[in-house]
Scaffold this motif. Structure first.
Motif, PDB file in Angstrom:
ATOM      1  N   CYS A 209       0.972  -1.217   0.033  1.00 27.14           N
ATOM      2  CA  CYS A 209       0.065  -0.071  -0.009  1.00 27.14           C
ATOM      3  C   CYS A 209       0.703   1.231   0.270  1.00 27.14           C
ATOM      4  CB  CYS A 209      -0.809  -0.002   1.160  1.00 27.14           C
ATOM      5  SG  CYS A 209      -1.844   1.553   1.440  1.00 27.14           S
ATOM      6  N   TYR A 211       0.475   4.007   1.370  1.00 29.33           N
ATOM      7  CA  TYR A 211       0.214   5.140   2.147  1.00 29.33           C
ATOM      8  C   TYR A 211       1.170   4.837   3.517  1.00 29.33           C
ATOM      9  CZ  TYR A 211      -3.681   6.824  -0.396  1.00 29.33           C
ATOM     10  OH  TYR A 211      -4.472   7.049  -1.685  1.00 29.33           O
ATOM     11  N   GLN A 212       1.016   5.416   4.586  1.00 27.89           N
ATOM     12  CA  GLN A 212       2.151   5.858   5.599  1.00 27.89           C
ATOM     13  C   GLN A 212       1.583   5.563   6.731  1.00 27.89           C
ATOM     14  OE1 GLN A 212       4.999   8.126   3.950  1.00 27.89           O
ATOM     15  NE2 GLN A 212       6.484   7.017   4.958  1.00 27.89           N
ATOM     16  N   CYS A 213       0.272   5.155   7.122  1.00 33.67           N
ATOM     17  CA  CYS A 213      -0.529   5.369   8.542  1.00 33.67           C
ATOM     18  C   CYS A 213       0.511   4.535   9.559  1.00 33.67           C
ATOM     19  CB  CYS A 213      -1.742   4.543   8.334  1.00 33.67           C
ATOM     20  SG  CYS A 213      -2.816   5.021   7.068  1.00 33.67           S
ATOM     21  N   PHE A 215      -0.304   3.431  12.462  1.00 33.70           N
ATOM     22  CA  PHE A 215      -0.597   2.222  13.265  1.00 33.70           C
ATOM     23  C   PHE A 215      -0.523   1.073  12.149  1.00 33.70           C
ATOM     24  CE2 PHE A 215      -4.329   4.484  11.264  1.00 33.70           C
ATOM     25  CZ  PHE A 215      -4.836   3.531  10.661  1.00 33.70           C
ATOM     26  N   CYS A 216      -0.009   0.973  11.033  1.00 33.67           N
ATOM     27  CA  CYS A 216      -0.160  -0.001   9.969  1.00 33.67           C
ATOM     28  C   CYS A 216       1.148  -0.804  10.181  1.00 33.67           C
ATOM     29  CB  CYS A 216      -0.370   0.712   8.696  1.00 33.67           C
ATOM     30  SG  CYS A 216      -0.456  -0.691   7.521  1.00 33.67           S
ATOM     31  N   ILE A 218       1.338  -3.445   7.947  1.00 33.01           N
ATOM     32  CA  ILE A 218       1.382  -3.983   6.647  1.00 33.01           C
ATOM     33  C   ILE A 218       2.359  -3.583   5.675  1.00 33.01           C
ATOM     34  CG2 ILE A 218      -0.231  -4.359   4.382  1.00 33.01           C
ATOM     35  CD1 ILE A 218      -2.530  -4.070   6.789  1.00 33.01           C
ATOM     36  N   ILE A 219       2.674  -2.251   5.726  1.00 36.11           N
ATOM     37  CA  ILE A 219       3.464  -1.668   4.638  1.00 36.11           C
ATOM     38  C   ILE A 219       5.021  -2.014   5.275  1.00 36.11           C
ATOM     39  CG2 ILE A 219       2.306   0.435   3.774  1.00 36.11           C
ATOM     40  CD1 ILE A 219       2.836   1.981   6.424  1.00 36.11           C
ATOM     41  N   ASP A 254      -5.231  -4.828   1.187  1.00 33.63           N
ATOM     42  CA  ASP A 254      -5.846  -3.829   2.060  1.00 33.63           C
ATOM     43  C   ASP A 254      -6.506  -2.898   1.580  1.00 33.63           C
ATOM     44  OD1 ASP A 254      -4.765  -4.880   4.875  1.00 33.63           O
ATOM     45  OD2 ASP A 254      -3.242  -5.107   3.414  1.00 33.63           O
ATOM     46  N   LYS A 325      -2.794   9.763   8.534  1.00 30.97           N
ATOM     47  CA  LYS A 325      -3.592   9.224   7.596  1.00 30.97           C
ATOM     48  C   LYS A 325      -4.417  10.452   6.834  1.00 30.97           C
ATOM     49  CE  LYS A 325      -6.290   5.439   6.612  1.00 30.97           C
ATOM     50  NZ  LYS A 325      -6.300   4.087   6.755  1.00 30.97           N
ATOM     51  N   GLN A 327      -4.230  11.142   3.716  1.00 29.63           N
ATOM     52  CA  GLN A 327      -5.259  10.981   2.342  1.00 29.63           C
ATOM     53  C   GLN A 327      -6.711  10.610   2.912  1.00 29.63           C
ATOM     54  OE1 GLN A 327      -3.546   8.746   3.980  1.00 29.63           O
ATOM     55  NE2 GLN A 327      -4.108   6.557   4.000  1.00 29.63           N
TER      56      GLN A 327
HETATM   57  S1  SF4 Z   1      -3.879   1.352   7.179  1.00 35.47           S
HETATM   58 FE1  SF4 Z   1      -4.522   1.042   4.935  1.00 35.47          FE
HETATM   59  S2  SF4 Z   1      -4.268   2.764   4.026  1.00 35.47           S
HETATM   60 FE2  SF4 Z   1      -2.866   2.954   5.963  1.00 35.47          FE
HETATM   61  S3  SF4 Z   1      -0.967   2.368   5.203  1.00 35.47           S
HETATM   62 FE3  SF4 Z   1      -1.873   0.585   5.928  1.00 35.47          FE
HETATM   63  S4  SF4 Z   1      -2.765  -0.472   4.378  1.00 35.47           S
HETATM   64 FE4  SF4 Z   1      -2.639   1.632   3.776  1.00 35.47          FE
END
Ligand code: SF4
Ligand code: B12
Length: 587
Positions: A209, A211-213, A215-216, A218-219, A254, A325, A327
């Motif tokens: 993804c 973006y750079q949230c 709390f995430c 995944i990235i 995601d 966040k 975006q």
């Molecule tokens: S929370 Fe969702 S939008 Fe934000 S970086 Fe993670 S996957 Fe991307």
């Protein structure tokens, strides 16, 4: 013909412990595990390619503990019959499932059976921390091999090492993320999918993804670059499932809207649906700006999307800014939600509680604003949690800030760290209250009326409402972890907690089951009656309210746009931009 040697490969997706210390398990679980499907697909491919040699047959079993009991003794016997020639693979293990995974592994390690663990906990920790935190050494002490990164193209080596008795202590592929194009498709035979509600299969069309949230996680595990399956891959996996009668899919990306190949994939799904008559029904996850992508929503509809999950997270821009966040533009929320509604697609939105500006009062106020002004169907609550693998967790860990030491609690339902304005108890209390505040009988009727007025599938919404209104208040779990008919067994109690006397355990279990299901039936019956009444009402199409009103860019009186200073700033900014670009017409 020479008899083949049998290599036992058991893929286990662990569940976790509830607050009473029992494994969360159901007769039918809510959603199938895509991690398990991914590993099953990869393992089947290894088996077909005879990666352990022509004389070895790989026998694969998948166990999703959310609906199937791990019968340790039977498995130990099965391994013993093959002289322990095999592997226990703990799959897709999240932080909240890590301790349960270790408990599952213990008896197998005591019997000297090879065990390997993968998933977001070990990958997130190795990506962001020092190689030991959080509790990774527990694996090393037990002799469990750690696999960090993605298994596509790498599972052969793990299987070969296990078969030759030389499993390494760590396999770290985090810096080398594979292309997932033309890799084995996530797949589970129907006998496993049948144990979930709705019989949906799943696949990730892409990973990563942009973006750079903060709390995430995944990235930091799957990266920020879009890697994706091709349209051909997707067609192949759809056809594979259709052969076993499965046509409903959860696409687990995601953020499918940021999958670089979304259009080619949707075009192929449209073809499968419209030309080849496969009755696809899809659920996807997207961001709040997806409606600005030309044709995205329209093509989603044609491809068979019926439900969309949106990471709304919060309606206070100050909170969104803290979480990086940016975006998420609250000024776009209504446009985006109405665009999905116009296509008859149900919206589910994630909402995080516990950002710095939140208090119990603001949470209550914000939920009321959402109910009145945003045309969302289902709202899901989560506690802001420093998940191992996220930038938030890394910062707290580096600064030595106290976080909950019990990993079992990192399920986004338990408060795991301090808050600047709320005590932990207040924060936990407002989390549980939030479910009751949103899913009131009055609001559920409003949601059904909105659905009838705008042509959304009423039966589908009714089923979702039943699940989301019941899970936390009655079953004490998040709807995403829930299912039908909770199952428990005395042997599955968390080590360290005293075992209960069997008659007391079963008596309490029977009483709880009766009580919960009676209450659930009452809620369900009411929902069915409301749905029927609304469906039969000839004036239902005429219903309207603030949430359903088309977006008027001139109208800045909505509470959504006026109640927080962050919202006022956002509106003022947009007005300024509009003035500069269009001479002041519209936002
Ligand atoms: S929370 Fe969702 S939008 Fe934000 S970086 Fe993670 S996957 Fe991307
Ligand atoms: C789809 C999804 C769900 C689905 C299905 C669950 C599933 N695991 O498939 C549902 C809706 C049920 C769900 C629920 C929850 N989820 Co969820 N979910 C996801 C999501 C978006 C995609 C999962 C996926 O399909 N990934 C693609 C697969 C292929 O990747 P993977 O699982 O990492 O597996 C690869 C590698 O890790 C590796 N691997 C994994 N296991 C093993 C094992 C071995 C032996 C080997 C060699 C390799 C290996 O190879 C795999 C293939 O490359 C992820 C985020 C993400 N992008 O992954 C969150 C995520 C996994 N979920 C998360 C959470 C917290 C939850 C819930 C607790 C939320 C809640 N309160 O309800 C529940 C738990 C329910 C449960 N019983 O699992 C967190 C976990 C974070 C963490 N550090 O623990 C994630 C990362 C999202 C986040 N917020 O950060 N989830």
């Amino acid at each position: 013909m020479r008899a083949k040697r049998r290599f036992e490969l058991v893929l286990i997706k662990p569940s976790h412990y509830d607050d009473d210390g029992y494994v969360v398990r159901w007769w039918r679980a809510m959603i199938p595990s895509n991690s398990l499907a991914a590993l099953y697909g990869i393992a089947s491919d290894c088996s077909e390619r005879h990666v352990l040699g022509p004389d070895v047959a790989i026998a694969i079993e998948a166990i999703d503990e959310t609906h199937t009991r791990v019968r340790t003794r039977a498995l130990l016997n099965r391994f013993q019959l093959q002289d322990n020639f095999g592997l226990i693979a703990l799959v897709g293990v999240q932080s909240n499932q890590y301790l349960r995974a270790l408990d599952i592994a213990r008896p197998f390690r005591e019997a000297a059976i090879p065990v390997v663990i993968g998933g977001f906990h070990v990958s997130g920790c190795l990506s962001m921390l020092d190689g030991h935190a959080v509790e990774l050494d527990a694996c090393r002490a037990l002799g469990i091999a750690i696999f960090a990164g993605e298994a596509e193209g790498r599972f052969d080596v793990v299987l070969r090492d296990a078969a030759s008795g030389r499993l390494q202590s760590t396999y770290d592929f985090l810096v080398d993320l594979p292309s997932i194009e033309a890799t084995p498709a996530p797949f589970l035979p129907k006998r496993y999918v049948a144990r979930t509600i709705g019989r949906n299969a799943s696949f990730d069309a892409g990973r990563g993804c942009p973006y750079q949230c903060s709390f995430c996680t995944i990235i930091n595990v799957q990266g920020r670059k879009s890697r994706h399956r091709s349209a051909d891959d997707v067609e192949q996996l759809v056809r594979l499932n259709w052969e076993q009668g499965i046509h409903k899919f959860f696409i687990t990306d995601d953020n499918f809207a940021r999958n670089k190949d979304w259009e080619a994939i949707l075009d192929r799904l449209i073809e499968l649906r419209e030309k080849h008559r496969i009755p696809l029904a899809l659920m996807i996850q997207v961001d709040t700006l997806c409606h600005r992508i030309p044709n995205f929503i329209e093509k989603s509809k044609r491809a068979g999307v019926t439900r969309v999950f949106i990471g709304l997270e919060n309606i206070n821009p100050d909170n969104l800014a803290v979480a990086k966040k940016r975006q998420n533009k609250i000024t776009e929320y209504r446009k985006m939600l109405l665009a999905w509604r116009a296509q008859g697609i149900l919206t589910l939105a994630g909402y995080i509680l516990g950002f710095p500006a939140d208090t119990q009062e603001t949470v209550r106020r914000d939920i009321a604003i959402i109910q009145n002004e945003l045309p969302i169907d289902i709202l899901e609550f989560f506690c802001l949690t420093p998940l191992p693998g996220s930038a938030d967790h890394q910062a707290l860990w580096r600064d030595g800030v106290a976080m909950d030491a019990d990993l079992n609690n990192y399920d986004l339902e338990h408060v795991c760290t301090a808050h600047p304005k709320m005590s932990r108890q207040e924060w936990q209390k407002i989390y549980h209250e939030a479910w009751l505040l949103y899913y009131t009988p009055a609001h559920m009727r409003t949601l059904l009326r909105r659905a009838a007025a705008t042509g959304l599938p009423l039966g589908s919404l009714m089923r979702l409402l039943a699940r989301f209104a019941i899970a936390d208040p009655l079953e004490k779990v998040h709807p995403l972890q829930s299912g039908i008919l909770r199952l428990k067994h005395p042997s599955e109690r968390r080590p360290g907690l005293p075992p209960e006397t069997p008659w007391l355990f079963w008596a309490r279990f029977a009483w709880q089951t009766f009580l919960t299901n009676t209450r659930a039936t009452y809620i369900l019956v009411r929902l069915i009656l409301w749905t029927r009444m609304i469906a039969r009402n000839s004036r239902a199409r005429l219903y309207s309210d603030v949430a359903l009103t088309p977006v008027d860019d001139e109208d800045t009186t909505l509470q959504l746009l006026t109640k927080t200073t962050g919202a006022q700033v956002a509106v003022a900014h947009l007005k300024k931009v509009a003035k500069l670009t269009h001479g002041g017409r519209g936002l």
